[in-house]
Scaffold this motif. Structure first.
Motif, PDB file in Angstrom:
ATOM      1  N   TYR A 227       0.839  -1.188   0.000  1.00 57.85           N
ATOM      2  CA  TYR A 227       0.000   0.000   0.000  1.00 57.85           C
ATOM      3  C   TYR A 227       0.872   1.235   0.000  1.00 57.85           C
ATOM      4  O   TYR A 227       1.775   1.367   0.829  1.00 57.85           O
ATOM      5  CB  TYR A 227      -0.898  -0.021   1.236  1.00 57.85           C
ATOM      6  CG  TYR A 227      -1.815   1.156   1.382  1.00 57.85           C
ATOM      7  CD1 TYR A 227      -1.645   2.065   2.424  1.00 57.85           C
ATOM      8  CD2 TYR A 227      -2.855   1.363   0.499  1.00 57.85           C
ATOM      9  CE1 TYR A 227      -2.495   3.146   2.570  1.00 57.85           C
ATOM     10  CE2 TYR A 227      -3.710   2.446   0.638  1.00 57.85           C
ATOM     11  CZ  TYR A 227      -3.530   3.324   1.674  1.00 57.85           C
ATOM     12  OH  TYR A 227      -4.376   4.387   1.814  1.00 57.85           O
ATOM     13  N   PHE A 228       0.582   2.150  -0.931  1.00 57.02           N
ATOM     14  CA  PHE A 228       1.379   3.361  -1.099  1.00 57.02           C
ATOM     15  C   PHE A 228       0.458   4.573  -1.147  1.00 57.02           C
ATOM     16  O   PHE A 228      -0.661   4.496  -1.656  1.00 57.02           O
ATOM     17  CB  PHE A 228       2.182   3.293  -2.404  1.00 57.02           C
ATOM     18  CG  PHE A 228       3.136   2.136  -2.444  1.00 57.02           C
ATOM     19  CD1 PHE A 228       2.713   0.896  -2.882  1.00 57.02           C
ATOM     20  CD2 PHE A 228       4.454   2.292  -2.034  1.00 57.02           C
ATOM     21  CE1 PHE A 228       3.587  -0.185  -2.914  1.00 57.02           C
ATOM     22  CE2 PHE A 228       5.333   1.222  -2.070  1.00 57.02           C
ATOM     23  CZ  PHE A 228       4.899  -0.015  -2.500  1.00 57.02           C
ATOM     24  N   ILE A 229       0.966   5.680  -0.617  1.00 59.32           N
ATOM     25  CA  ILE A 229       0.159   6.895  -0.515  1.00 59.32           C
ATOM     26  C   ILE A 229       0.999   8.103  -0.927  1.00 59.32           C
ATOM     27  O   ILE A 229       2.198   8.144  -0.662  1.00 59.32           O
ATOM     28  CB  ILE A 229      -0.299   7.144   0.941  1.00 59.32           C
ATOM     29  CG1 ILE A 229      -0.785   5.862   1.607  1.00 59.32           C
ATOM     30  CG2 ILE A 229      -1.372   8.221   1.000  1.00 59.32           C
ATOM     31  CD1 ILE A 229      -0.856   5.972   3.110  1.00 59.32           C
ATOM     32  N   TRP A 230       0.363   9.055  -1.543  1.00 63.09           N
ATOM     33  CA  TRP A 230       0.974  10.362  -1.775  1.00 63.09           C
ATOM     34  C   TRP A 230       0.294  11.388  -0.876  1.00 63.09           C
ATOM     35  O   TRP A 230      -0.932  11.442  -0.793  1.00 63.09           O
ATOM     36  CB  TRP A 230       0.831  10.782  -3.232  1.00 63.09           C
ATOM     37  CG  TRP A 230       1.809  10.125  -4.154  1.00 63.09           C
ATOM     38  CD1 TRP A 230       1.580   9.061  -4.982  1.00 63.09           C
ATOM     39  CD2 TRP A 230       3.173  10.506  -4.346  1.00 63.09           C
ATOM     40  NE1 TRP A 230       2.730   8.758  -5.658  1.00 63.09           N
ATOM     41  CE2 TRP A 230       3.714   9.615  -5.303  1.00 63.09           C
ATOM     42  CE3 TRP A 230       3.994  11.505  -3.811  1.00 63.09           C
ATOM     43  CZ2 TRP A 230       5.044   9.697  -5.735  1.00 63.09           C
ATOM     44  CZ3 TRP A 230       5.310  11.587  -4.243  1.00 63.09           C
ATOM     45  CH2 TRP A 230       5.811  10.692  -5.185  1.00 63.09           C
ATOM     46  N   TYR A 231       1.149  12.202  -0.226  1.00 56.18           N
ATOM     47  CA  TYR A 231       0.661  13.288   0.610  1.00 56.18           C
ATOM     48  C   TYR A 231       1.192  14.616   0.079  1.00 56.18           C
ATOM     49  O   TYR A 231       2.293  14.699  -0.461  1.00 56.18           O
ATOM     50  CB  TYR A 231       1.153  13.140   2.052  1.00 56.18           C
ATOM     51  CG  TYR A 231       0.406  12.115   2.867  1.00 56.18           C
ATOM     52  CD1 TYR A 231       0.853  10.806   2.961  1.00 56.18           C
ATOM     53  CD2 TYR A 231      -0.739  12.468   3.576  1.00 56.18           C
ATOM     54  CE1 TYR A 231       0.178   9.875   3.725  1.00 56.18           C
ATOM     55  CE2 TYR A 231      -1.423  11.535   4.345  1.00 56.18           C
ATOM     56  CZ  TYR A 231      -0.957  10.241   4.412  1.00 56.18           C
ATOM     57  OH  TYR A 231      -1.636   9.318   5.171  1.00 56.18           O
TER      58      TYR A 231
END
Lengths: 113, 116
Positions: free
Chosen positions: A32-36
């Protein structure tokens, strides 16, 4: 080891252009990867996420691409606006954890009018 | 307010002093996280609460750092005998579920700590 890093610390674009921010990650069990997005003086704000069973995910003016073969993640921002100027972080779940995020160093995006 | 609230927004203290940083999560969020962000770096995990208990405090750098959440809502991060290297922005986040991969991790604006 496990790390999340960025190729470019700064990116300057003209208003209306498309922006691409890159992120590399090393060996990890995370799926799981996220951009903030983080504006000056504020906390990180969720932009978009992607799971490892996907290669691409689109949101409003943003697209995240995941290349598991080379362990590379990118954020594409279409028609970049001055309000997009901020530091962008990629993050992923820590190894063996579904609650702990590991962040990269960040890329400063500057949009010139 | 509807978001995660952190106080103080700025704290300047002298080396060796004790400080407390407060986090008021979004109402109903059972999971609460503390992260630390040094200048020019991404946030680093410190501690995670599920309810009142610290489920994972592996990110706390040493025993000068301690955090509590006695009633499962507000949390306080406590730093004893502060050092100049403790200077950073301390971020609090909360989520409805205990999994970060819901994408519903909401951060506060942080408490900027400066140790002189």
């Amino acid at each position: 080891g496990e790390s999340v890093g960025l190729h470019l610390p700064t990116l300057s674009v003209q208003e209306g252009d498309n922006s691409i921010i890159n992120c590399a990650y090393s060996n990890s069990a995370s799926d799981y990867f996220i951009w903030y997005k983080q504006e000056s003086g504020k906390g990180p704000q969720f932009i978009i996420d992607i799971r490892s069973n996907m290669d691409k995910r689109q949101g409003q003016r943003v697209t995240v691409l995941l290349n598991k073969t080379v362990k590379h993640l990118s954020l594409q921002i279409a028609a970049t606006q001055p309000g997009d100027s901020a530091v962008y972080f990629c993050a992923h779940e820590g190894r063996g954890s579904n609650y702990k995020l590991t962040f990269g160093k960040g890329t400063l995006l500057t949009v010139n009018p | 307010g509807a978001g995660v609230s952190q106080t103080p927004s700025n704290k300047v203290t002298e080396k060796g002093k004790y400080v407390e940083l407060r986090c008021d999560p979004i109402s109903g969020h059972t999971a609460l996280y503390w992260y630390r962000q040094s200048l020019g770096q991404g946030p680093e995990f410190l501690i995670y609460f599920q309810g009142t208990g610290a489920a994972d405090d592996s990110g706390l750098p040493n025993d000068r750092f301690f955090a509590v959440r006695p009633e499962g809502s507000v949390s306080t991060l406590k730093i004893q005998r502060t050092e100049r290297g403790d200077s950073a922005v301390y971020l609090c986040a909360s989520s409805l579920q205990h999994r970060a991969n819901t994408g519903e991790l909401f951060f506060g604006e942080g408490s900027r700590l400066t140790v002189l």
